[in-house]
Write a protein that holds these residues in place. Structure first.
Motif, PDB file in Angstrom:
ATOM      1  N   LEU A   4      69.520   0.921  65.431  1.00 38.25           N
ATOM      2  CA  LEU A   4      70.002   0.183  64.265  1.00 38.25           C
ATOM      3  C   LEU A   4      69.366   0.803  63.032  1.00 38.25           C
ATOM      4  O   LEU A   4      68.300   1.424  63.121  1.00 38.25           O
ATOM      5  CB  LEU A   4      69.596  -1.293  64.381  1.00 38.25           C
ATOM      6  N   PHE A   5      70.009   0.622  61.881  1.00 40.55           N
ATOM      7  CA  PHE A   5      69.488   1.220  60.654  1.00 40.55           C
ATOM      8  C   PHE A   5      69.556   0.167  59.561  1.00 40.55           C
ATOM      9  O   PHE A   5      70.606  -0.425  59.328  1.00 40.55           O
ATOM     10  CB  PHE A   5      70.345   2.433  60.266  1.00 40.55           C
ATOM     11  N   LEU A   6      68.444  -0.094  58.911  1.00 35.28           N
ATOM     12  CA  LEU A   6      68.384  -1.222  57.976  1.00 35.28           C
ATOM     13  C   LEU A   6      68.449  -0.774  56.517  1.00 35.28           C
ATOM     14  O   LEU A   6      67.661   0.070  56.083  1.00 35.28           O
ATOM     15  CB  LEU A   6      67.085  -1.997  58.244  1.00 35.28           C
ATOM     16  N   ASN A  64      67.975 -13.358  59.725  1.00 36.52           N
ATOM     17  CA  ASN A  64      69.034 -13.832  60.628  1.00 36.52           C
ATOM     18  C   ASN A  64      69.955 -12.705  61.058  1.00 36.52           C
ATOM     19  O   ASN A  64      70.398 -12.648  62.205  1.00 36.52           O
ATOM     20  CB  ASN A  64      69.884 -14.911  59.934  1.00 36.52           C
ATOM     21  N   THR A  65      70.240 -11.796  60.144  1.00 38.10           N
ATOM     22  CA  THR A  65      71.192 -10.731  60.476  1.00 38.10           C
ATOM     23  C   THR A  65      70.543  -9.701  61.391  1.00 38.10           C
ATOM     24  O   THR A  65      71.187  -9.200  62.325  1.00 38.10           O
ATOM     25  CB  THR A  65      71.755 -10.097  59.184  1.00 38.10           C
ATOM     26  N   VAL A  66      69.279  -9.395  61.163  1.00 42.92           N
ATOM     27  CA  VAL A  66      68.584  -8.516  62.114  1.00 42.92           C
ATOM     28  C   VAL A  66      68.548  -9.215  63.477  1.00 42.92           C
ATOM     29  O   VAL A  66      68.805  -8.584  64.522  1.00 42.92           O
ATOM     30  CB  VAL A  66      67.156  -8.177  61.618  1.00 42.92           C
ATOM     31  N   GLY A  67      68.299 -10.533  63.450  1.00 43.33           N
ATOM     32  CA  GLY A  67      68.279 -11.300  64.708  1.00 43.33           C
ATOM     33  C   GLY A  67      69.616 -11.205  65.435  1.00 43.33           C
ATOM     34  O   GLY A  67      69.673 -11.040  66.660  1.00 43.33           O
ATOM     35  N   TRP A  68      70.679 -11.283  64.681  1.00 42.74           N
ATOM     36  CA  TRP A  68      72.041 -11.202  65.234  1.00 42.74           C
ATOM     37  C   TRP A  68      72.254  -9.828  65.878  1.00 42.74           C
ATOM     38  O   TRP A  68      72.770  -9.706  66.993  1.00 42.74           O
ATOM     39  CB  TRP A  68      73.002 -11.445  64.076  1.00 42.74           C
ATOM     40  N   HIS A 125      56.908  -9.923  58.604  1.00 43.74           N
ATOM     41  CA  HIS A 125      56.145 -10.583  59.682  1.00 43.74           C
ATOM     42  C   HIS A 125      57.086 -11.309  60.634  1.00 43.74           C
ATOM     43  O   HIS A 125      56.934 -11.241  61.847  1.00 43.74           O
ATOM     44  CB  HIS A 125      55.108 -11.542  59.093  1.00 43.74           C
ATOM     45  N   LYS A 126      58.064 -11.989  60.062  1.00 39.90           N
ATOM     46  CA  LYS A 126      59.041 -12.703  60.903  1.00 39.90           C
ATOM     47  C   LYS A 126      59.851 -11.715  61.751  1.00 39.90           C
ATOM     48  O   LYS A 126      60.104 -11.950  62.935  1.00 39.90           O
ATOM     49  CB  LYS A 126      60.010 -13.495  60.021  1.00 39.90           C
ATOM     50  N   LEU A 127      60.255 -10.613  61.131  1.00 35.54           N
ATOM     51  CA  LEU A 127      61.033  -9.623  61.878  1.00 35.54           C
ATOM     52  C   LEU A 127      60.238  -9.126  63.072  1.00 35.54           C
ATOM     53  O   LEU A 127      60.758  -8.956  64.174  1.00 35.54           O
ATOM     54  CB  LEU A 127      61.388  -8.422  60.987  1.00 35.54           C
ATOM     55  N   LEU A 128      58.955  -8.905  62.843  1.00 40.44           N
ATOM     56  CA  LEU A 128      58.133  -8.300  63.896  1.00 40.44           C
ATOM     57  C   LEU A 128      57.711  -9.306  64.972  1.00 40.44           C
ATOM     58  O   LEU A 128      57.068  -8.935  65.948  1.00 40.44           O
ATOM     59  CB  LEU A 128      56.929  -7.582  63.273  1.00 40.44           C
TER      60      LEU A 128
END
Ligand code: ADP
Ligand code: GLC
Length: 489
Positions: A378-380, A439-443, A324-327
């Motif tokens: 990007l690939f997670l 945080n890392t996706v945010g970065w 949810h936060k990511l989205l």
């Protein structure tokens, strides 16, 4: 150096049957070994889904007797074919009762109740086949728990067999989580003698992988980092003490990838080709994928891909806690995977709540895996542990920057982004927490939006890295020679 006879036994091999990376490795390593001039042959079960016509398989004459201790001798058929586009023989052990099923190991997430007998049978059949073919292997290369009984059998049942007087064994651990633990009564099927029970004993049960580690001449894992990790309680799944004891025979050899299959300039599954000099095709691939996955066709939004088994190992709990936060960010996520039922329904539900941000395909689709690699920015891979991991290496080739948890092969293959210099090939986090992931996706997303030149430079770095099988093949070759020498001693 004399050329080697190498027999590779695996429970799955590309292109015949695949559930994960083991199949990719078992289908690619032999080509590298063959290119080095060795006589390499493969053995796998003849599952129901292995298409005899398509691969032109021929049945060998006669039947193969496979002694199964108290169960008596069972009789298997053997099919022979070639690894496509090579002269490498592949043998298929055919036994309807064990392998004539549509799944390889389990059905609806439940392992088959007779997996012990199925893979003890397969392991014994590998030994018997080798004799039938008069192959005299210098090395039998076993993979994971399914074939871990082979080194045990060689050192016990075949100890005085002249056909194996010069044979050594390598056991490669692709995933330590799965060990093949069974009721101790299978000792009577293995028929190696109860005096060997303690080589396999694990809390009163039989642990086939343990037996393999004890008996193999050498043990390897599929990255250096994972070889270190499995000596610790966090990654050892209870075998860390044993592995520590045998660390002198433990090696880490990083998997290669097959660039004939995974290169954006030639990939037959993607709608537009591209390479590091001309990335315009990638933009078109992204647009096409957004359409396939019913997402709005916005070139400027960072598209994050995910492909893999929906298993605990892959960090799906972390992802679900973060989603949810990511989205909340201006991103799109495309997921392809199948596995744990709760995860399948959870992520399908997320797709229903965020139709223009998150889209998933629950199932197994090779073409979509290629398209996601090509189209994503990007690939997670937030794995809790990852012995090697192949998708992040494919991603590099497609200029799709991996965001990974720094564990096992993910740590070994991805170089972390350095803000000031644009060095690096991806974004890493260390703690297995939702905060670290977010945080890392945010970065990464921040870099996409605010430092497009840096992002482009990283894509360039990523696409220039190579993880070729001929490098890994030479490392295996050197290890095989060491094993052969050691056996002589
Ligand atoms: P593991 O072996 O642990 O599953 P790897 O990263 O080594 O992980 O290899 C996974 C392989 O399986 C890759 O080739 C990946 O593309 C493929 N794969 C995994 N899930 C799917 C899926 N749902 N559809 C298509 N390919 C998949
Ligand atoms: C296993 C591991 C994966 C590795 C693959 C091939 O399935 O989970 O990390 O890449 O084997 O070695």
């Amino acid at each position: 150096m004399s050329k080697l006879n190498i027999l590779i036994a695996a429970s799955e091999i590309v292109p015949f049957a695949k559930t994960g990376g083991l199949a990719d490795v078992a289908g690619a390593l032999p080509k590298a070994l063959r290119a080095l001039g060795h006589d390499v042959r493969l053995v796998m079960p003849r599952y129901y889904l292995v298409d005899r016509e398509k691969y032109g398989l021929k049945r060998l004459e006669g039947s193969l007797g496979v002694p199964m201790g108290v169960m008596g001798e069972l009789w298997a058929g053997v099919y022979e074919g070639l690894l496509p586009q090579t002269d490498i023989p592949v043998y298929f052990i055919d036994y309807e009762e064990y392998f004539g099923r549509s799944d390889l190991y389990d059905t609806n997430g439940e392992g088959f109740a007779d997996n012990d007998n199925r893979f003890i049978f397969f392991s014994r059949a590998v030994m018997q086949l080798s004799k039938k073919l008069h192959f005299h292997p210098d090395v039998i290369h076993a993979n994971d728990w399914h074939t871990a009984a082979i080194p045990v059998m060689l050192n016990t049942l075949y100890k005085h067999d002249r056909d194996f007087s010069a044979t050594g064994t390598l056991l490669t651990i692709h995933n330590l989580q799965h060990q093949g633990k069974f009721y101790k009564g299978v000792m009577d099927v293995l028929a190696i003698g109860w005096e060997h029970f303690y080589d396999l004993e694990d809390n009163g049960s039989v642990n086939l992988l343990k037996g393999g580690i004890v008996h193999a001449d050498a043990v390897s894992t599929v990255s250096r980092k994972y070889a270190q990790e499995i000596c610790t309680a966090e990654f050892g799944w209870g075998l860390e003490g044993l592995i520590g004891k045998y660390s002198y025979k433990l090696h880490g050899i990083l998997n290669g990838v097959d660039y004939d299959e995974w290169s954006p300039a030639i990939d037959p599954f993607i709608p537009n080709h591209f390479d590091v000099e001309d990335m315009s095709g990638k933009v078109l691939c992204k647009r096409a994928l957004q359409e396939t996955f019913h997402l709005s066709q916005r070139p400027e939004v960072p598209l994050i891909g995910l492909v893999g088994r929906l298993a605990e190992q892959k960090g799906i709990a972390l992802l679900s806690a973060s989603i949810h936060k990511l989205l909340e960010m201006d991103i799109q996520i495309v997921m392809l995977g199948a596995g744990e039922k709760w995860a399948e329904s959870f992520f399908s539900h997320i797709a229903a709540i965020y139709p223009d941000k998150f889209s998933c395909f629950i199932g197994y689709r090779n073409d979509l895996a290629h398209q996601i690699e090509a189209a994503s920015d990007l690939f997670l891979m937030p794995s809790l542990f990852e012995p090697c991991g192949l998708n992040q290496i494919y991603s590099l080739r497609y200029g799709t920057l991996p965001i990974v948890r720094a564990t096992g092969g993910l740590d070994d293959t991805i170089e972390n982004y350095q803000n000031d210099s644009s060095n690096g090939t991806g974004f890493k986090f260390y703690d297995a927490t939702a905060d670290a992931l977010i945080n890392t996706v945010g970065w990464a997303v921040h870099t996409w939006y605010n430092d497009p030149n840096g992002f482009r430079q990283m894509q360039h770095n990523a696409m220039s890295r190579r993880f070729d099988w001929d490098v890994a093949g030479r490392e295996y070759e050197a290890l095989y020679y060491t094993i052969k020498e050691g056996r002589k001693g």
